[in-house]
Design a protein around this motif. Sequence first.
Motif, PDB file in Angstrom:
ATOM      1  N   ALA B 358       0.814  -1.173   0.200  1.00 12.14           N
ATOM      2  CA  ALA B 358       0.000   0.041  -0.324  1.00 12.14           C
ATOM      3  C   ALA B 358       0.927   1.420  -0.103  1.00 12.14           C
ATOM      4  CB  ALA B 358      -0.907   0.006   1.207  1.00 12.14           C
ATOM      5  N   LEU B 359       2.086   1.180   0.740  1.00 14.11           N
ATOM      6  CA  LEU B 359       2.907   2.550   0.839  1.00 14.11           C
ATOM      7  C   LEU B 359       3.378   2.592  -0.546  1.00 14.11           C
ATOM      8  CD1 LEU B 359       4.630   4.332   2.584  1.00 14.11           C
ATOM      9  CD2 LEU B 359       6.472   2.775   2.675  1.00 14.11           C
ATOM     10  N   ARG B 360       3.950   1.718  -1.040  1.00 14.06           N
ATOM     11  CA  ARG B 360       4.725   1.679  -2.481  1.00 14.06           C
ATOM     12  C   ARG B 360       3.704   2.256  -3.518  1.00 14.06           C
ATOM     13  NH1 ARG B 360       7.865  -3.620  -1.541  1.00 14.06           N
ATOM     14  NH2 ARG B 360       9.705  -2.826  -0.592  1.00 14.06           N
ATOM     15  N   ALA B 362       1.047   4.128  -2.826  1.00 11.12           N
ATOM     16  CA  ALA B 362       0.641   5.554  -2.447  1.00 11.12           C
ATOM     17  C   ALA B 362       2.043   6.429  -3.001  1.00 11.12           C
ATOM     18  CB  ALA B 362       0.556   5.518  -0.943  1.00 11.12           C
TER      19      ALA B 362
END
Lengths: 217, 514
Positions: B358-360, B362
């Motif tokens: 999810a971070l990547r 985002a």
Amino acid sequence: MIRQTAGLLLLLFLLLAYGCPDTTSHARGVFMLLDTSGTYKDEISRAQKIIYYLLGTLQSGDSLAVARIDSASFSEKDIIAQMTFDQRPSVATRQKYIFRKKVDDFINSAKSSDYTDITGGILQAVEYLNETGAGRKNILVFSDLKEELAKEQIRDFPLKMSNCKVLALNVTKLRSDNIDPRKYYERVENWRKRVENGGGSWKVINDLERLDRILHN
Amino acid sequence: MLPNFLQIFPGNPMASGITLILLAVVMLYLARTPAHRAIYSLSRVIHNGLRLMARSTLLVEGRIVQRNKEVLLAAGREAAERAIEREFHRVNDVIKRDLGAFPKMHHTISEQVTRIQEDYQQSAEVPPPPPTWINAVEAVAKLSGDGAASVNNILSEIHKTTAGQFKQTVTEYRAASTKRHAILSKMQPYWRKLEQTLEDVGKTVKGLHERARIIDSRMSEYEAIRAKTNPAARKLAASSMTQFFISIFVLVIAFGGAVINFNLIALPMSEMVGGGSYIGNFKTSNVAALVIILVEIAMGLYLMESLRITRLFPIIGQMDDKMRIRMIWITFAILFVLALIESSLALMRDQIAADLQALRQAMADAEVVASPMSWIPMVGQMVMGFILPFALAFVAIPLESFIQSSRTVFGVLIAAFLRFIAYVLRQLGNIAQYLGELLVNLYDLLIFPPLWIENMIRFGKTTSDDNSNRHPKDVKKQRTNRWFRRKTPPKSSASDHDATMKLTPELTAAKEEM
């Protein structure tokens, strides 16, 4: 017998305590300097991509700081965001979201500066990276490398930046460079000499599509 | 060009060179015998030294082969003992299970037989009463009443009574028969039960017979091993090789499982021990994951040892049963807890991986899309995390097999290597010997003119047998030929043929000496 046992235990304790100390730090420290002077401010959205890439790449224990290069960059005030990511990956992920927000806020409200104190920014970066105790120190300079100092500022002294890797990103050609390209090469060469004479290493990366080369040693 | 000090005739190098060559030939001719001796001595020293080394190597190889055989036989003896012990345990189980209840079964059979006997007695046919009243009827019938009515009445009454009695008797007989048949039909289940019981006993006895046959076979193998026969050793060696390769195959599979297990828990371990700390050049989380896997394998080893499936640690096998059972439960409990930990780590890994993803996404400004069936890999990882520790526990079995068979296999490999070394040394020795001969011949080739003249003079004169002026090698050859003539019997006699055969090894040795 008791003495022998105690001796053995003491030896075991010493071996455990000092047997294999890990003196090398495997953490990475990255300090990114953003040039906000003049027309280069328009390039700042490209820097945003690099910061996002760094946030996705850096891991727990690594440190990241983003600072702007303005008229007097040797100051903590110019640091936009700085963080050493937590040892736990879940916490580090949350920290990265916060970091991103700070950077986004800055980029949305960034103002251009009158002068460009790159040397001051580099000095600030070296200071920060030394404080973090990172094993691998990277200074990313997102600038055209054209330094413009205020009259009273003194920056013509040798830099001390042992074990620092300086990456000049997106070194754009100025209008004057187009008239005489030698000025561009001379500018880059001068920075390379300053960095390498200070004990650091120097690299220029203008192709921002290959971001994986930034932290690749 | 010749150096100045070699120029005998200054200004004429050719003459100087020819003179020097002639002088050298003469010198070499004069020094021929001691030079030949020196060359032969050197080659003999090298030859003998190398042969000595080869012999020593072969001796070591022989010791290793002997040690291998002893190890193999000891392992085989132990395995045979275990097999026989296991067969006896099985026999004991069969006897306990089936024949242990023999008194009860005997009582049941006796009871059933008694019942059948009683029923049989009850079903015996009661003979009809003897017809004594027939005589009375005949006597009454002979009365001379001349058709008196009274007699007729009596007779008709008798007839009625007789008919009635007959009818009653037949009825009673039929009733008795029906009762007997009922008793006999009641006997049927008893018969069947008895038959079933006897069949069970038969099966048990047959099984015992089979076991006894297997035990006999194992015992004969055991006897062969104890007698240290070569066929038994060969059979064990072949079996050991098979075990070695099979155990390697299974260990490779287990290694794959351990790697999968490692990848499953390495990432979530960083949540527990920190993702940025290192031990040496290795991440602490990786080391911690590895330690957990190794602890699981160790627990598996102890469990298998406590269950007496493997025998790597004799001290565990020799524990009393109470302590051993305690150990089984303790190791199993630790293994179970570790499996639970791994399962929860697998769950955490899924969450961390989802967070990172999810971070990547985002950071790449991409829309975060959740997978609709994301629970399937999560459950799969949890199940794998739970099962793999138990699967790894069974590594103890191929590990024991590998350790035991590797002793034999490595012993065989070392013996083969030593044999090869001995062969090489022998060949080098022979090469040294023949090189000596080659050097002698080359020496003679250099001085062939004086040798030719010598031969001319010798053959011109009467040949003498004086060996003092002959070459030592010629003398040696002559001696060997004499020795052969002495040792070799005449071929004409058939009875002497055996003697020739007996001398063959000696002759071979002599030929080798040549």
